[in-house]
Design an enzyme around this catalytic site. Structure first.
Site, PDB file in Angstrom:
ATOM      1  N   ASP A 186      -4.329   2.743  -4.991  1.00 57.85           N
ATOM      2  CA  ASP A 186      -2.910   2.493  -4.485  1.00 57.85           C
ATOM      3  C   ASP A 186      -2.409   1.318  -3.670  1.00 57.85           C
ATOM      4  O   ASP A 186      -1.476   1.560  -3.166  1.00 57.85           O
ATOM      5  CB  ASP A 186      -2.764   3.903  -3.772  1.00 57.85           C
ATOM      6  CG  ASP A 186      -3.450   4.130  -2.698  1.00 57.85           C
ATOM      7  OD1 ASP A 186      -4.268   3.243  -2.382  1.00 57.85           O
ATOM      8  OD2 ASP A 186      -3.155   5.038  -1.628  1.00 57.85           O
TER       9      ASP A 186
ATOM     10  N   ASP B 204       0.840  -1.309   0.102  1.00 58.06           N
ATOM     11  CA  ASP B 204      -0.036  -0.003   0.048  1.00 58.06           C
ATOM     12  C   ASP B 204       0.845   1.410  -0.064  1.00 58.06           C
ATOM     13  O   ASP B 204       1.987   1.096   0.764  1.00 58.06           O
ATOM     14  CB  ASP B 204      -0.879   0.004   1.189  1.00 58.06           C
ATOM     15  CG  ASP B 204      -1.859  -1.143   1.359  1.00 58.06           C
ATOM     16  OD1 ASP B 204      -2.125  -1.886   0.181  1.00 58.06           O
ATOM     17  OD2 ASP B 204      -2.625  -1.136   2.241  1.00 58.06           O
TER      18      ASP B 204
ATOM     19  N   LYS C  74      -7.210  10.732   9.824  1.00 58.21           N
ATOM     20  CA  LYS C  74      -6.694  10.140   8.596  1.00 58.21           C
ATOM     21  C   LYS C  74      -7.357  10.551   7.199  1.00 58.21           C
ATOM     22  O   LYS C  74      -6.683  11.124   6.291  1.00 58.21           O
ATOM     23  CB  LYS C  74      -6.892   8.579   8.632  1.00 58.21           C
ATOM     24  CG  LYS C  74      -6.249   7.934   7.531  1.00 58.21           C
ATOM     25  CD  LYS C  74      -6.244   6.475   7.529  1.00 58.21           C
ATOM     26  CE  LYS C  74      -5.611   5.699   6.138  1.00 58.21           C
ATOM     27  NZ  LYS C  74      -5.288   4.265   6.243  1.00 58.21           N
TER      28      LYS C  74
END
Length: 1261
Positions: free
Chosen positions: A1061, A797, A866
């Protein structure tokens, strides 16, 4: 790859649309207006099964006069009419066959002559050769003087057009082998007469190939089925009751239902093997075909069984979703048949401008039915109408029986060499041409048509769909039964608007969450059993029957046109190849994890993010004697509880679908066809179960092919387990040690997932963690752990991937360090860093007595901040940040419901302030992208300016005194039609779809709906174009990086899957994939991406100009960004107030500003606007003087406040601003500057070198 990325991408250039109110015909070259699209759709519906060919012929002839030679009428449309005319002569209008045959030959002659710029295809010649055989001189049905063309001439012409004769022989118009054989003889004779020996040889080979194929099942005897004595139905039994049966009468046998169904299913597979022996995809086509029919037969069989057993009563038989569906299906069949007849009768007796009967002729009553979630009426009607359209196209696809060519694997040259790219292009175009020639023409429906057809069908379903509900009378304790509608139509208010909504009956909603729902899932929503069809064009790929688009459009014909054009000229080969790579990865259901999930599901327990059958949170209780404040708090808590309960039910329904799909495909190898959104990001098409889904979905999936772990693979499997558990911020050695320290917990989780300590349930991703525990346990307990064949995907990741791209683009060393582009002993965690910064701010605010600081102190985690940190560089607003943080605070359940909103607003402000100074490089690039988008979105093509001025002058001269005046600023706003368009390094054109929607009212049988018309281009939403450009550009970059990695992994033989991603492969191949990830990232950012974007303005936006009517705020932003334009002293004097800060005075007479002083329209407009200019000047002066005067006496101020003419300072400022804008718009009318001269220079790049990521082991980890 490096050389490929260094070269400029292949640009796709199309003209900007003109306003819909303009009489200009420029849009017609590549856009189809709604009226024309409706005509095409009606024409298509009338041709289907020769429903109304005369009406279709009339529309066709009108369009040939109006739109000859445009993109609207291609060769497939002409072929459709050739087939329809021949069909009319053969069957439906055989008494008038001379007319229809003459029409066919006349149309074909037009195609041959090229008078209408449409050349015949293989299908055209095949159709007319068929016409010759049926109605030519050698036919018993010979039609005299029809203007026919001889086969010898047709052969000469088709060879002159380089059409292979075998493609003519293989065309779909030949329904039998005998017809194809007769055409071979016909063409062979013509070739002999012409002396063409090569053609005779080709025809002989074609005939030999067709004759020599042997069916592999020809000598295999049929399997004797298990039989059972056939039971008489009740009516038959009653009729024979009391009669003596014959002594030796043989009982009648039948094949049991399940076996009979299976035999029908397998017959289709055998048929596919005989027809297309080497094409596994064709067998998948027939499997898809039988899914619906099999489901209907299953429902019918269950209903018959209950009826035979006498159990078809409410008391014996409990409510079941499938039983209801079958009842609705039967009732809807009857209702639709009657409704369609009534509408046809009404339209036949009236002159309807927009007929619906041709569309309704496509509806098959026996194939209608199904269940949909509750939704807004407009959306529901359009979706149902679209489903009918898709079902029609599905039938066309089945009827054609097209062989599906495959692209094949790329050679040793790879995807990125000139030879490899050219080879890929040639093979795709060849395959696409074969597919296109074999397809029948169909037209897309407009949104209005979909809504109207959907309205009729939904109304019919709502009338016939009933459910039986039972309840206990509280007074008498008796059971009361009532028949209720399954759906009901109501209205609700949302954001000040009254919206129609279709709701499910609660009984149906409950059944959706608990019953078997596999029969409600369309094949288009399921994984595939074979590799997806390779992408050959915009709508040629993915599923074998069901038409899906390579790109997900949202009512944007502009995006569709760009991709169509890019596909035609060969600019997007690598995008199609990347989608093929992603779709060809084989998967399986993880049986071990599935068994645990099913066990938990059936108990109704809430475990591992699996929602409970009963919402576990207690309902809030209103305290006795509560005051107004307590009541308000109670209402907020109750609202939150109701929302939570609804979300739990919704999650339960979603999980039900996932489990049913997983159960269906246990033991199968499955595939997920992919397509992309408009930014190039890839998504699996099946929505319910795929690897891009939640933790449950990912935990259910493993690779179908396994590979031995090896030493490095074993290490990566352990690191992967630590990551899934949440221990992902330590270095790799510490993560591996974490697994060693918890081996006992891991073994317990793997062997006793529910009976043991349930260590895995505390993981961040519990179901994936459980699957990895089981995999690691199986490997470590095997005979040789390093040789254990693992199928588990292991992830790599990115660290806040958007920031990684920004840091690389801007050479930002500080930002690169925060997101692991720079090497380090431990991974950096930008989310924790910002969380700690927020805690420091909260501590300072606590000392000031801030309420929410006291509430939040010590409770800020990286998870709370986040999403906000991640989306900051994507342009998240304060409102968006507050909503993100609010969701996270609610999940912690540490705060009272009534305080969450205020706490989230406070924390969002703190977090955004903390981020502000952290990513300065990213902010500079973001600002540059936003400014460029603001300028592009307000640009006008140079050749459009004279037309627009003339139209503006015409409107002003026709304006009545009572009508509102149209100032130059408003006129120019309507001319802002240019979307922001750019090209990815892979050649994909990205078109931002943000325009101001123009909605029109459509009356349906359900309600009046307002829909946007994608066929009518409106002016762009300049604000949305600007704010969305930075995030969309970064998303297009991460999509490009993923595609590059996928293609390179395929070249190197590495299994690959991706979730944006997050890149997945086998554990033993992680090291190889990690190297490819870094190489592709370096190659991408070494190609000077921003410089290419800046250079792209010249070919993509040639001769685009921007009006000098520019606001002061924009002028200030341009000055700060470094924009400079050149002007003569006279021009500079006129611009000193509005644009003086960005103007350089030229002593040589050079100027960036262009004024069309010779334009008669402009001169006339300036004269017409003189009076309005004086009015604007006086208004501005009055507002300015009023704003400068200040009242000093309190009493006078109070009196002024009470005066009816009093105006607030804010309103006064707005009026002044509007007056000044009006004045500037009049003074600067006709003054334009080239777009390229106005764009700001690129931001200065920092000193970070992207090659440094080679040494960063935590770049992707």
């Amino acid at each position: 790859m490096e050389l490929f990325l260094q070269t400029p991408p292949r640009y796709t250039v199309l003209p900007a649309p003109v306003p819909i109110q303009s009489p200009s015909q420029k849009n017609a070259t590549w856009l189809t207006d709604s009226a024309t699209q409706d005509s095409l759709a009606v024409m298509d519906a009338c041709l289907y099964q020769s429903f109304d060919v005369p009406r279709a012929k009339g529309i066709f002839e009108r369009l040939r006069r109006e739109a000859a030679g445009t993109h609207i009428l291609d060769v497939r449309v002409y072929n459709a009419f050739l087939e329809a005319y021949i069909d009319m002569a053969k069957s439906k209008a055989s008494d008038n066959r001379e007319f229809w045959i003459e029409c066919a030959w006349e149309l074909f002659d037009n195609m041959e002559s090229g008078r209408e710029k449409v050349e015949p295809s293989a299908g055209s010649y095949a159709t007319m050769l068929l016409a010759w055989m049926h109605f030519g001189p050698d036919s018993p049905n010979h039609v005299l003087d029809s203007g026919y063309i001889r086969p010898i001439d047709m052969l000469t012409n088709l060879l002159g057009r380089d059409i292979p004769v075998e493609r003519v022989i293989a065309d779909r118009v030949f329904s039998t082998s005998e017809e194809a054989a007769d055409v071979i003889k016909l063409l062979s004779k013509a070739a002999a007469d012409l002396g063409l020996a090569e053609v005779i040889t080709q025809l002989g080979q074609t005939e030999a190939i067709g004759a020599q194929y042997q069916d592999v099942l020809a000598d295999v005897p049929e399997v004797m089925p298990v039989l059972r004595v056939k039971k008489k139905d009740r009516s038959e039994a009653l009729s024979t009751e009391g009669e003596e049966e014959e002594e030796n009468s043989e009982p009648e046998y039948e094949v049991p239902f399940n076996l009979s169904n299976l035999r029908k299913h397998l017959t289709r597979v055998s048929l596919a093997r005989r027809v297309l022996p080497e094409d596994v995809a064709a067998r998948q086509k027939l499997l898809e075909d039988s899914v619906y029919d099999t489901a209907v037969e299953r429902l019918k069989h269950e209903s018959d069984v209950f009826a035979q057993l006498g159990l078809d009563t409410v008391h014996v038989r409990q409510p079941d979703l499938r039983r209801w569906m079958w009842e609705w299906h039967i009732n809807l069949q009857e209702r639709l048949t009657e409704e369609i007849k009534n509408i046809e009768l009404i339209e036949n007796n009236s002159n309807t401008q927009t007929p619906l009967s041709p569309y309704l002729s496509l509806v098959k009553p026996e194939r209608s039915g199904g269940v949909s979630e509750g939704m807004k009426t407009t959306r529901a009607l359009i979706q149902v109408g679209k489903a009918v359209e898709n079902e029609y196209k599905l039938q066309i696809c089945k009827r054609n029986n097209i062989s599906l060519p495959t692209i094949g694997r790329v050679g040793d040259n790879g995807y990125f060499s000139n030879f490899g790219y050219t080879s890929l292009l040639e093979r795709r175009i060849t395959a696409a041409r074969i597919m296109s020639d074999g397809e029948a023409w169909t037209a897309n429906w407009t949104q209005a048509t979909r809504a109207k057809i959907g309205g009729i069908l939904v109304e019919c379903l709502m009338d016939v769909a009933k459910v039986t509900r039972s309840g206990i009378d509280k007074n008498t304790n008796e059971t009361i039964t009532e028949v209720q509608p399954a759906f009901h139509h109501t209205y609700e208010h949302s954001r000040g608007q009254k919206l129609g909504v279709i709701r499910l009956n609660p009984a149906v909603s409950e059944r959706l969450a608990s019953d078997n729902v596999r029969d409600t899932i369309h094949p288009r929503h399921l994984p595939m059993l074979v590799k997806p069809k390779p992408w050959l064009g915009l709508k040629k790929g993915g599923y074998l029957f069901n038409e899906v688009s390579a790109m997900r459009f949202k009512e944007s014909l502009e995006q569709q046109s760009y991709l169509n054009h890019a596909s035609e000229v060969g600019n997007v080969e690598l995008v199609y190849a990347g989608l093929d790579v992603l779709g060809s990865t084989p998967w399986q259901i993880n049986r071990k994890v599935f068994d645990v999930i099913l066990q938990v599901w059936n108990t109704g327990e809430q475990l591992g993010k699996l929602p409970a059958a009963v919402f576990p949170d207690p309902e809030p209780v209103l305290p006795e004697g509560a005051d107004i404040k307590a009541r308000t708090a109670y209402m907020q808590r109750m609202k939150g509880w109701m929302q939570g309960k609804a979300n739990n039910h919704s999650d339960r329904c979603s999980v039900n679908y996932k489990i049913e799909i997983a159960r269906t495909f246990l033991g199968d190898t499955i595939y997920f066809p992919h397509n992309i959104d408009f930014r190039g990001r890839a998504y699996p098409i099946p929505p319910h179960l795929n690897h891009i889904g939640d933790d449950l979905s990912r935990g259910l999936l493993i690779f179908a092919e396994g590979k031995p772990l090896g030493e490095r693979g074993m290490r990566w499997l352990k690191i992967h387990l630590a990551n899934l558990y949440g221990y992902d911020k330590a270095n790799f050695d510490e993560r591996e040690q974490f697994v060693h320290d918890h081996l006992d917990d891991i073994y317990d989780s793997a062997t006793k997932p529910l009976e043991g300590r349930r260590w895995w349930t505390h993981a961040d991703d519990p179901w994936q963690c459980l699957g990895t525990c089981m995999e690691l346990h199986a490997a470590l307990t095997s005979e040789n752990p390093l040789e254990y064949v693992s199928c588990l995907p292991v992830h790599q990741d990115g660290t806040c991937n958007g920031l990684q791209h920004y840091a690389a683009l801007g050479g930002d060393s500080r930002g690169a360090q925060q997101v692991n582009l720079s090497a380090g002993d431990r991974p950096s965690d930008v989310y924790t860093y910002v969380g700690n910064m927020a805690e420091e701010t909260i501590k300072r605010d606590m000392e000031k007595g801030e309420k929410y600081a006291l509430m939040l102190h010590g409770k800020i985690t990286r998870k709370i901040v986040k999403q906000t940190v991640m989306t900051t560089v994507y342009g998240v607003t304060f409102i968006g940040a507050r909503e993100q943080i609010e969701r996270q605070l609610k999940t912690t359940k540490q705060f009272p419901e009534e305080e969450v909103w205020g706490a989230s607003a406070y924390l969002a402000k703190v977090v955004l302030n903390c981020i502000g100074d952290l990513f300065t490089g990213a902010k500079a690039i973001q600002h540059w992208l936003t400014l460029c988008a603001r300028l592009i979105a307000k640009a006008i093509p140079e050749d459009r300016i004279p037309e627009a001025l003339a139209e503006y002058r015409g409107r002003k001269s026709k304006r009545k005194k009572t009508q509102k005046r149209e100032l130059p600023a408003e006129f120019l706003r309507k001319e802002q039609m240019t979307s922001v368009v750019w090209t990815t390094p892979l050649g994909l054109p990205i078109v931002q779809p943000y325009r101001k929607p123009k909605r029109k009212q459509i009356v349906t049988s359900m309600q009046t709906v307002f829909i946007s018309d994608p066929n009518s281009p409106s002016e762009v939403n300049t604000m949305k174009q600007a704010t969305a450009f930075p995030p969309n550009f970064i998303h297009s970059l991460d999509a490009t990086h993923m595609m590059l990695t996928a293609l390179q992994c395929r070249t190197d033989g590495i299994t690959f899957a991706a979730v944006h991603d997050s890149y997945w492969t086998h554990a033993c191949q992680i090291d190889e994939m990690s190297g490819i990830i870094r190489d592709t990232f370096i190659a991408l950012h070494s190609s000077d991406v921003l410089r290419k974007l800046d250079d792209e303005v010249h070919p993509v936006f040639p001769k685009m100009k921007r009006s000098l009517i520019i606001s002061g705020i924009l002028a200030k932003a341009l000055k700060q960004a470094g924009t400079r334009i050149t002007a003569t002293p006279e021009q500079a004097k006129a611009l000193i107030q509005s644009l003086g800060t960005i103007v350089d005075i030229s002593d040589t007479g050079d100027s960036s500003i262009q004024e069309d002083t010779e334009s008669a329209d402009l001169k006339a407009l300036l004269v017409d606007l003189a009076a309005e200019r004086e009015a604007a000047m006086s208004t501005a002066a009055a507002a300015s003087s009023a704003g400068e005067s200040k009242e000093t006496d309190d009493e006078e101020e109070a009196e002024e406040f009470e005066d009816d003419d009093w105006e607030s300072p804010r309103a006064k400022a707005a009026r002044l601003k509007k007056a000044n804008e009006d004045l500037r718009s009049i003074e600067n009318l006709g003054k334009f500057v080239k777009l390229v001269d106005l764009l700001p220079p690129l931001p200065k790049k920092g000193d970070f070198k992207v090659e440094a990521i080679k040494a960063s082991q935590y770049f992707f980890s």
